[in-house]
Scaffold this active site. Structure first.
Site, mmCIF file in Angstrom:
data_model
loop_
_atom_site.group_PDB
_atom_site.id
_atom_site.type_symbol
_atom_site.label_atom_id
_atom_site.label_comp_id
_atom_site.label_asym_id
_atom_site.label_seq_id
_atom_site.Cartn_x
_atom_site.Cartn_y
_atom_site.Cartn_z
ATOM 1 C CG ASN A 1 4.861 2.837 -7.568
ATOM 2 O OD1 ASN A 1 6.098 2.888 -7.499
ATOM 3 N ND2 ASN A 1 4.078 3.648 -6.874
ATOM 4 C CD1 TRP A 2 7.854 -3.006 -8.840
ATOM 5 C CD2 TRP A 2 10.096 -3.074 -9.062
ATOM 6 N NE1 TRP A 2 8.150 -3.922 -9.811
ATOM 7 C CE2 TRP A 2 9.522 -3.993 -9.976
ATOM 8 C CE3 TRP A 2 11.478 -2.947 -9.015
ATOM 9 C CZ2 TRP A 2 10.290 -4.772 -10.841
ATOM 10 C CZ3 TRP A 2 12.247 -3.736 -9.879
ATOM 11 C CH2 TRP A 2 11.650 -4.634 -10.769
ATOM 12 C CE LYS A 3 3.396 2.237 -3.334
ATOM 13 N NZ LYS A 3 2.391 2.725 -2.452
ATOM 14 C CB SER B 1 -5.824 -2.104 -2.124
ATOM 15 O OG SER B 1 -5.204 -1.389 -1.074
ATOM 16 N N GLY C 1 -2.230 1.108 -0.510
ATOM 17 C CA GLY C 1 -1.491 0.368 0.513
ATOM 18 C C GLY C 1 -2.304 0.016 1.739
ATOM 19 C CG HIS D 1 2.477 7.764 -6.099
ATOM 20 N ND1 HIS D 1 2.308 7.703 -4.746
ATOM 21 C CD2 HIS D 1 2.057 6.569 -6.598
ATOM 22 C CE1 HIS D 1 1.809 6.508 -4.420
ATOM 23 N NE2 HIS D 1 1.655 5.801 -5.533
ATOM 24 N N GLY E 1 0.782 -1.235 -6.556
ATOM 25 C CA GLY E 1 1.908 -1.077 -5.643
ATOM 26 C C GLY E 1 2.327 -2.414 -5.053
ATOM 27 N N GLY E 2 1.813 -2.722 -3.868
ATOM 28 C CA GLY E 2 2.236 -3.899 -3.112
ATOM 29 C C GLY E 2 2.243 -5.186 -3.928
ATOM 30 C CD GLU F 1 -2.126 5.208 -7.715
ATOM 31 O OE1 GLU F 1 -1.983 3.998 -7.834
ATOM 32 O OE2 GLU F 1 -1.268 5.944 -7.217
ATOM 33 C CD GLU G 1 3.230 6.074 -1.564
ATOM 34 O OE1 GLU G 1 4.259 5.795 -2.203
ATOM 35 O OE2 GLU G 1 2.338 5.238 -1.316
HETATM 36 C C1 PEP Z 1 0.482 2.777 -5.586
HETATM 37 O O1 PEP Z 1 1.455 2.940 -4.883
HETATM 38 O O2 PEP Z 1 0.371 3.447 -6.631
HETATM 39 C C2 PEP Z 1 -0.513 1.795 -5.183
HETATM 40 C C3 PEP Z 1 -1.628 1.741 -5.837
HETATM 41 O O3 PEP Z 1 -0.198 0.982 -4.116
HETATM 42 P P1 PEP Z 1 -1.027 -0.311 -3.607
HETATM 43 O O4 PEP Z 1 -1.370 -1.135 -4.827
HETATM 44 O O5 PEP Z 1 -0.112 -1.015 -2.681
HETATM 45 O O6 PEP Z 1 -2.260 0.197 -2.946
#
Ligand code: PEP
Length: 255
Positions: A10-12, A218, A178, A100, A239-240, A172, A102
């Site tokens: 997930n590049w956000k 993470s 994040g 998600h 994500g990251g 999640e 967010e």
């Molecule tokens: C996400 O945005 O779905 C996520 C899991 O982010 P991260 O891996 O950065 O925690």
């Protein structure tokens, strides 16, 4: 039932279309074709990068798939700023992330909104990746299992067993997204196994055995092995770490 692991990046709201092309090329060329026999790998760019990613993946016959970070609950019409399932399907998307944390937090999307988007994705042949997860206060109160089960019920309410067989669930925990604070493998397994139990009630034992349940929060190349090694964890929503080609390729290969 054997479930093929899925790693979804997930590049956000990151990367322009040139950076997107470069990242996909690096990921695709660092994963030998044989990896894709055992793991599905997908990238989830911002809407504005999807067309470039599609052109590259389809043009070069890469084995990655791609999806969208959200989908409108509506088919078409006066919904300024929204993108429909039909538009995403036409662009060759396989997946649409819905719910998600967010979106739930920053855009006040509740379970009913997530359900409507899940239905829209299914209607247009997209696989919804339905996200659920508890905040830190719920975790600290020890109510995380019942909270996630309730979110799952709300986000899939009234769907047929056949529809449920087509979704991917992503657990999640919000406190892990994040933050660098990853859930332990046993924490992830506890909730993912409760999700699978609930899917038996919502659909059937057969359907529950086939639905892929991802962990997100993470995830990186160091921790992915232990997490996806859990019996009810079938991959990761990343994500990251999905923005770094080497890290994402390495963790995809480990899964
Ligand atoms: C996400 O945005 O779905 C996520 C899991 O982010 P991260 O891996 O950065 O925690």
């Amino acid at each position: 039932m054997a479930r093929k692991p899925l790693i979804a990046g997930n590049w956000k709201m990151n990367l322009n279309h040139l950076e997107a092309i470069s990242l996909v090329q690096k990921i695709a060329f660092s994963l030998p074709a044989k990896y894709f026999d055992k793991v599905d790998v997908t990238v989830i760019p911002p809407f504005t990068d999807i067309r470039s990613v599609q052109t590259l993946i389809e043009g070069d016959k890469l084995l990655l798939t791609f999806g969208a970070q959200d989908v409108s609950a509506h088919d078409s019409g006066a919904y300024t700023g929204e993108i429909s399932g039909a538009m995403l399907a036409k662009l060759g998307c396989t997946f649409a992330v819905v719910g998600h944390s967010e979106r739930r937090t920053l855009h006040s999307e509740d379970d009913a909104a997530v359900l409507a988007k899940t239905k829209a994705a299914l209607k247009h042949g997209l696989t919804p990746i339905v996200c659920i997860g508890e905040g830190l206060n719920i975790r600290e109160a020890g109510e995380h299992v019942s909270y996630n089960v309730a979110q799952l019920r709300g986000s899939l309410a009234g769907l047929s067993a056949d529809d449920i067989s087509k979704v991917v669930i992503a657990y999640e925990p919000v406190w892990a997204i994040g933050t660098g604070r990853v859930a332990s493998a046993s924490d992830a397994q506890e909730v993912c196994s409760a999700i699978r139990e609930e899917l038996k009630t919502l659909a059937s034992a057969d359907v529950a055995a086939g639905v892929r349940i991802l962990y997100g929060g993470s995830v990186n190349a160091k921790n992915v092995g232990e997490i996806v090694g859990q019996p009810d964890v079938d991959g990761a929503l990343v994500g990251g770490a999905s923005l770094k080609a080497d890290e994402f390729s390495t963790l995809s290969a480990i899964a």
